[in-house]
Design an enzyme around this catalytic site. Structure first.
Site, short mmCIF file in Angstrom:
data_model
loop_
_atom_site.label_atom_id
_atom_site.label_comp_id
_atom_site.label_asym_id
_atom_site.label_seq_id
_atom_site.Cartn_x
_atom_site.Cartn_y
_atom_site.Cartn_z
N CYS A 9 0.85 -1.18 0.00
CA CYS A 9 0.00 0.00 0.00
C CYS A 9 0.89 1.23 0.00
CB CYS A 9 -0.91 0.02 1.23
SG CYS A 9 0.03 0.04 2.75
N CYS A 40 3.49 1.63 2.66
CA CYS A 40 4.74 0.87 2.50
C CYS A 40 5.75 1.73 1.77
CB CYS A 40 4.50 -0.39 1.68
SG CYS A 40 3.47 -1.62 2.48
N ASP A 88 -1.89 34.52 -11.79
CA ASP A 88 -0.80 35.42 -11.49
C ASP A 88 -0.60 36.29 -12.74
OD1 ASP A 88 1.56 36.38 -10.16
OD2 ASP A 88 2.69 35.16 -11.58
N ASP A 135 3.60 30.89 -12.07
CA ASP A 135 4.74 30.43 -12.84
C ASP A 135 5.63 29.48 -12.04
OD1 ASP A 135 5.94 32.18 -11.12
OD2 ASP A 135 6.23 33.73 -12.62
N ASP A 192 5.59 31.88 -6.82
CA ASP A 192 4.19 31.71 -6.46
C ASP A 192 3.94 30.45 -5.64
OD1 ASP A 192 3.51 34.01 -7.86
OD2 ASP A 192 3.40 32.91 -9.74
P1 ADP Z 1 3.93 39.17 -9.98
O1 ADP Z 1 3.03 39.02 -8.83
O2 ADP Z 1 3.29 39.99 -11.04
O3 ADP Z 1 4.43 37.86 -10.50
P2 ADP Z 1 6.25 39.74 -8.32
O4 ADP Z 1 5.56 39.33 -7.07
O5 ADP Z 1 7.34 38.86 -8.80
O6 ADP Z 1 5.21 40.00 -9.49
O7 ADP Z 1 6.87 41.17 -8.10
C1 ADP Z 1 6.06 42.27 -7.71
C2 ADP Z 1 6.74 43.58 -7.90
O8 ADP Z 1 7.89 43.65 -7.06
C3 ADP Z 1 7.26 43.82 -9.28
O9 ADP Z 1 6.27 44.39 -10.09
C4 ADP Z 1 8.42 44.78 -9.01
O10 ADP Z 1 7.92 46.08 -8.86
C5 ADP Z 1 8.95 44.34 -7.69
N1 ADP Z 1 10.09 43.44 -7.82
C6 ADP Z 1 10.16 42.16 -7.43
N2 ADP Z 1 11.37 41.64 -7.67
C7 ADP Z 1 12.11 42.62 -8.24
C8 ADP Z 1 13.45 42.71 -8.74
N3 ADP Z 1 14.30 41.67 -8.71
N4 ADP Z 1 13.85 43.87 -9.24
C9 ADP Z 1 13.02 44.91 -9.29
N5 ADP Z 1 11.77 44.88 -8.85
C10 ADP Z 1 11.30 43.77 -8.32
MG MG Z 2 5.05 35.88 -10.94
#
Ligand code: ADP
Ligand code: MG
Length: 819
Positions: free
Chosen positions: A93, A96, A511, A716, A720
């Protein structure tokens, strides 16, 4: 009688073995069980007993003979470590699997261990300085499992020979059943036209001779299954089949001597028809897993290795090179491999020379060829179309993306859907109930003064008709066919349980960056504040070089040949930005909130000119992302980064809405950028959540769940992960990377957002098919049983209709091949 505390077998008090483990008094059926329970207790793995459920079949471990030296051919030695693939006997199962993995990981020197539930195939990697194969196999044996070396071809051949065996049994059964039919017709005719008692008895004896191989040779799988079931006091379907066919057979022998009617044809037809059903069923399963075998066959066996004398690396002079054909198994990471047009790529790697298009549809479902030039990744199993390529191998064997996908699909098909657990439980009660019903029918018929032959045939009909074969087949076949279909379209569903949750989800959370948009950002413009534009860019790029975010790539790519600063103390704030120090001075790049809160001493707006503020606002309203640089606590630069909305995103959202899903977009980006993107994909403002950090994304999802929603999240797979895990179903988009395969429930292998409505549609169809299958299987039993009890159905008719009901389940499941 008490039960063995390890294997659950009942033990008589006189033969029981007692022991005290971690302060608890325990009882065991044998020393083997006692030893295993002791070891489980000492390793602190008692959770094994809580994890295992109804699927565990009671019984002590069997020792099946063992020879550690037989592994020598299956071990692959590496640099200081070694790896072996083996098959474990005795896995009963999912717990295991859990126990063996945990135990191996607790073994000194073992660095990786993985057991596949479906195939019982186990891979172990260890440090050769610390342990060896003898100790590892000893450890597995101490838990009651017997390891055997795994040899791929042997395994496949075993499956084939099983099917071949079934075919021979079926052929034999069919041949003799035909003969029997003729004798039955003769006997039947004699019944009307008169037949001498001598001839009659002779014919009956011949019938007995012909019926015996059908029951005892062709019926062996059922007899074995029934005996195994009875030993464990578990009534399975085989018990019904064997009781049905066997009682017709025994009763007929008795009748020969009494000079009555014989029913050997009934006994044989039951076996023949049910074998036919099983044979067709294994065929269906075989076809459903064709995709996997198809994927496996994509692995080429040989490849051309390029040897560059004198330099293992770097310089690839075209002249004094050597081209050697080698078996793929002998190629290691770091080797160079040449691929000609039309050839399949044998391993994962990075192109260092040449240009070509590669057909990756087998991995991604994407039919357009992917462009490959130096620096691009290539994957095992994909096909080179026109150019010559030389690539450096990065991953081999079980680590290639192809192997991982195959493993995920195999594992997924072994995971059960909760509806199936229900069906299994029902079957568990159903079989004993049917046995009782059949005995009851027999007695009732006798009680009402009917012939014992009629009473027995009716009872046999009841047994045969009630056999829940179709019920046992209803769920697994639908899951197998559906997940395989999904895999061929680029949707990897990681288990039957996920289908059930996904099909009832009502909210889809997307996202933004990399999911709704392409995630291939470009730097549109950059501007220094109080410093030269290019100096601001150089500072930002020096920092972003260390980050993995797609924004970083845009900034670094824009720098060309610039010299970078040396960065100390780099840290990333997910969803905010990045920070570090240049020559002891703070540098930060990130969103407005992040810089405003941590990067500058004064107010954010005051630090920017009116012009820059309004330009930034208008860029954001056009969907671009604006990030800022701060240096020594002063706002020092503005960067505008554009990202394209994927062209399929709008259509995907429209389809999701048509399917009555609430679609929500969530992002760490600013509200106005998010609103601009939302407008393009036709989402209303109230469906957009902006400026959420990865953790806040997970919290928002939790809130929706508290409000009674079932959430399907698409991300992605990189930053996330918390949200993907929080959601009821997490789907990671893009290639089947390690992280995606680990943290997501569904992996979308291409970046086409339309795969989301497809995946939801597929799970809905699968669930519908499962329910239909269960419904028909149950309905058939419910309608047919009263007919059988009242004697309206002859046992042969019962066997035919039972086979038909199995086939209707097979046919219904096959519809999933076209979703
Ligand atoms: P999303 O939710 O759209 O996938 P992220 O959570 O990855 O975006 O990032 C949110 C925001 O944080 C970006 O829009 C940017 O303004 C800022 N940010 C995050 N990481 C970086 C980075 N390495 N350089 C510059 N800005 C960043
Ligand atoms: Mg993202």
């Amino acid at each position: 009688m008490p039960e063995c505390d390890h294997c659950l077998l009942e033990v008589s008090a006189s033969r029981a073995v007692y022991d005290e483990i971690n302060g608890d008094e325990k009882v065991f059926c044998c020393q083997g069980c006692r030893g295993i329970a002791r070891m489980i207790g000492e390793e602190g793995l008692e959770e094994f007993y809580r994890r295992r459920n109804s699927s565990w079949t009671p019984g002590p471990p069997e020792d099946r003979g063992f020879d550690a030296s037989s592994f020598s051919g299956a071990i692959r030695y590496g640099d200081g470590d070694a790896e072996v693939d083996m098959v474990l006997d005795g896995i009963r199962c999912a717990s295991c699997v859990w126990l063996t993995e945990k135990l191996l990981m607790k073994t000194d020197g073992v660095t990786a261990a993985r057991v596949n539930y479906a195939t019982h195939r186990t891979s172990v990697r260890w440090n050769t300085a610390v342990t060896d194969i003898g100790k590892i196999t000893g450890r597995i044996r101490s838990a009651g499992y017997t390891p055997k070396p795994f040899l791929a071809n042997v395994h496949e051949e075993e499956l084939k020979s099983q099917q071949h065996d079934l075919l021979i049994r079926l052929g034999t059964a069919a041949f003799f059943s035909m003969q029997l039919m003729m004798y039955s017709i003769a006997l039947y005719a004699g019944y009307f036209q008169g037949i001498s008692p001598g001839t009659r008895q002779a014919l009956q004896f011949i019938s007995l001779l012909v019926a015996s191989p059908v029951l005892f040779y062709s019926g062996t799988p059922f007899i074995r299954g029934a005996l195994r079931g009875l030993q464990n006091l578990a009534f399975n379907m085989d018990v019904l089949i064997v009781t049905g066919a066997g009682s017709a057979y025994l009763y007929s022998i008795y009748q020969i001597f009494l000079g009555g009617e014989v029913y050997f044809d009934t006994s044989s037809m039951i076996i023949t028809l049910i074998l036919l059903g099983r044979y067709l069923e294994t065929g269906a399963k075989g076809r459903a897993s064709e995709v996997i075998t198809g994927l496996l066959s994509l692995n080429p066996k040989e490849a051309v290795v390029v040897r560059v004398p004198g330099s293992g690396d770097g310089d690839h002079g075209t002249y004094d090179r050597e081209y050697v054909t080698a078996s793929v198994a002998s190629i290691e990471a770091g080797d160079l491999v040449q691929i000609k047009p039309g050839e399949r790529i044998p391993l994962d790697g990075i192109v260092i020379e040449g240009e070509s298009g590669v057909d990756e549809s087998m991995l991604t479902g994407e039919s357009r060829p992917a462009d490959k030039r130096p620096g691009a990744e290539v994957f095992c199993g994909t096909q080179n179309l026109f150019g010559n390529l030389v690539f450096r191998v990065t991953r081999t064997g079980a680590d290639t993306v192809l192997s991982r996908i195959i493993k995920t699909v195999e594992d997924a098909q072994a995971r059960r859907a909760p509806v199936q657990a229900l069906a299994d439980r029902v079957v568990g009660y159903f079989v004993p109930a049917v046995l009782l019903l059949s005995v009851g029918t027999f007695m009732a018929w006798i009680y009402y003064g009917r012939e014992s032959a009629d009473a027995l045939m009716t009872a046999v009909s009841v047994l045969v008709i009630a056999c829940p074969c179709a019920l046992g087949l209803a769920t697994p076949l639908a899951i197998l066919t559906g997940t395989t279909r999904g895999a061929s379209k680029g949707v990897l569903i990681k288990g039957g349980d996920i289908i059930e949750t996904a099909q009832k989800s009502d909210t889809v959370v997307l996202d933004k960056t990399g999911t709704v948009t392409e995630g291939k950002q470009k730097l549109l413009s950059h501007e220094g504040i109080g410093m030269l534009d290019d100096e601001a860019l150089r500072l930002a790029a020096s920092l972003e070089r260390l980050s993995e975010h797609s924004i970083s790539r845009a900034i670094v790519d824009a720098c060309g040949e610039m010299q970078f600063h040396k960065i100390d103390g780099f840290t990333a704030a997910p969803g905010g930005g990045v920070r570090g120090r240049v020559g002891g001075k703070d540098v930060l790049v990130g969103s407005r909130n992040f810089i405003g809160a941590e990067g500058i001493s004064g107010s954010f707006d005051a630090a920017l000119s009116q012009r820059i503020l309004s330009e930034a606002a208008s860029h954001e309203q056009a969907g671009a992302t604006v990030v800022y640089l701060s240096f020594e606590k002063k706002l020092s630069g503005v960067f505008v980064i554009s990202d394209k909305v994927r062209k399929e995103s709008g259509e995907a959202v429209r389809r999701l809405k048509e399917m009555n899903h609430d679609v929500i977009m969530i992002t760490g980006d600013s509200a106005s950028t998010a609103a601009a993107v939302a407008r393009i994909i036709m989402l209303d403002d109230d469906k957009v959540m902006a400026q959420r950090s990865p953790v806040q994304k997970a919290e928002e999802i939790e809130k929706m769940q508290q409000g009674g929603k079932t959430v399907f999240m698409v991300g992605d797979g990189m930053n996330d992960a918390p949200a993907l895990i929080q959601a009821d179903v997490g789907a990671a988009m893009g290639r089947a990377t390690d992280i995606a395969l680990e943290s997501a429930d569904i992996v979308l292998m291409t970046s086409d957002l339309r795969l989301v409505p497809y995946a939801l549609g597929l799970t809905k169809k699968m669930y519908a098919v499962i329910k239909q299958n269960l419904f028909w299987a149950f309905l058939y039993n419910i309608v047919a049983l009263p007919l059988a009890v009242t004697g309206t159905l002859h046992p042969i008719v019962a066997a035919i209709s039972m086979t038909l009901s199995s086939l209707s389940v097979v046919g219904n499941s096959m519809r999933l091949k076209r979703v």
